[in-house]
Design an enzyme around this catalytic site. Structure first.
Site, PDB file in Angstrom:
ATOM      1  N   ASP A   1       0.322  -7.757   2.738  1.00 33.60           N
ATOM      2  CA  ASP A   1       0.845  -6.412   2.451  1.00 33.60           C
ATOM      3  C   ASP A   1       2.374  -6.433   2.460  1.00 33.60           C
ATOM      4  O   ASP A   1       3.024  -5.945   3.385  1.00 33.60           O
ATOM      5  CB  ASP A   1       0.307  -5.427   3.487  1.00 33.60           C
TER       6      ASP A   1
ATOM      7  N   HIS B   1       0.806  -1.221   0.000  1.00 35.94           N
ATOM      8  CA  HIS B   1       0.000   0.000   0.000  1.00 35.94           C
ATOM      9  C   HIS B   1       0.841   1.274   0.000  1.00 35.94           C
ATOM     10  O   HIS B   1       0.295   2.373  -0.134  1.00 35.94           O
ATOM     11  CB  HIS B   1      -0.978  -0.011   1.190  1.00 35.94           C
TER      12      HIS B   1
ATOM     13  N   SER C   1       4.644   3.131   7.621  1.00 36.11           N
ATOM     14  CA  SER C   1       4.305   1.964   6.813  1.00 36.11           C
ATOM     15  C   SER C   1       5.470   1.527   5.936  1.00 36.11           C
ATOM     16  O   SER C   1       6.203   2.351   5.391  1.00 36.11           O
ATOM     17  CB  SER C   1       3.103   2.276   5.919  1.00 36.11           C
TER      18      SER C   1
END
Length: 270
Positions: A115, A68, A220
């Site tokens: 992810d 992402h 992230s």
């Protein structure tokens, strides 16, 4: 009605509980270049580049991150290694174009399952005290259990208002039980077997529900480390940072050994 003095005292207490100077969410500034594997993935902004996501070096031309983090593909993004301060000139910095981006084919945007992504840099990095790879846990390795102390690092937001640091921050946090993270008041069915959740309730003087160590927006793609080995990728660190029932979520790296070897093997043969 509260007196002015009481209001001032309450304001000081709240400010102390949510101090921005400590980093990530309740973390601290890392010693410069003490985590040489941490990468800054940057996106064009005006005439310059802006930190968007983290990553970590796993081989001489490969950086691991989260799917992402690059929702539109490379699209002008660059990877910078050897960074401590995002704004200051540092001789240690090495900047790379993204030669290849490999997103896990089973990534699910609904809950960020699978992810994990691999970036092939346009050239091998020059190894130094400020730039180097970190080992990652492979299939068959032992992942940290409930209450195990783990570490994360990044340039993500210091609070839910989006305030960002200039220098690398780090935090020591603890693994929360998977059973708890599957509860409906935590993440429910969105939490899968490919995930670890972790944060840390900090001691007084601040009340525990208000003082946390956690990852946040911008962290992230960065690493979750256990005994110096990367075991996770920061995935949902940007969701309600620092809240008791919304600990950071990390992709379990060891679940993807076959895929990682396949991608990096193909890249090496290309």
């Amino acid at each position: 009605m509260l007196s002015v003095k009481t209001l001032v005292a309450v304001g000081i207490l709240v400010a102390g509980c949510f101090s921005l100077g400590e980093g990530i969410i309740g973390g601290r500034e890392a010693a410069a270049h003490s985590r040489p594997y941490v990468a800054s993935i940057q996106v064009p902004e005006g005439d310059g580049m802006k930190h968007e996501c983290g990553g970590f070096v796993v081989a001489d031309q490969w950086v691991m991150t989260a799917v992402h983090c690059l929702p539109t593909g490379p699209n002008g993004r660059k990877v910078v290694l050897g960074v401590h301060s995002l704004s200051r000139a540092e001789d240690t910095k090495q900047t790379f174009e993204i030669l290849e981006l490999h997103n896990h084919p089973q990534f699910t945007a609904h809950n960020y399952d699978n992810d994990i992504a691999l970036i092939k840099l346009d050239r091998p990095f020059n190894a130094s005290e400020a730039v180097g790879a970190v080992a990652f846990l492979r299939a068959g390795g032992v992942n940290p259990g409930t209450d195990a102390e783990v570490e994360t690092a990044g340039w993500g937001s210091l609070d839910n208002l989006g305030s960002r640091p200039d220098t690398l921050k780090e935090a020591s946090i603890r693994v929360v039980s998977s059973d708890r993270c599957r509860r409906s008041d935590y993440f429910g069915r969105k939490f899968t077997d490919n995930m670890i959740c972790a944060h840390k309730l900090c001691p007084d003087p601040c009340d525990r529900p208000h003082k946390m160590e956690d990852s946040c927006d911008g962290d992230s793609g960065g690493p979750l480390l256990y005994n110096g080995v990367a075991v996770g990728i920061t995935s949902n660190g940007g969701k309600k940072c620092g809240q008791v029932k919304k600990p950071g979520i990390y992709t379990i790296v060891s679940h993807y050994t076959e895929w990682i070897d396949g991608v990096m093997g193909r890249g090496a043969d290309a």
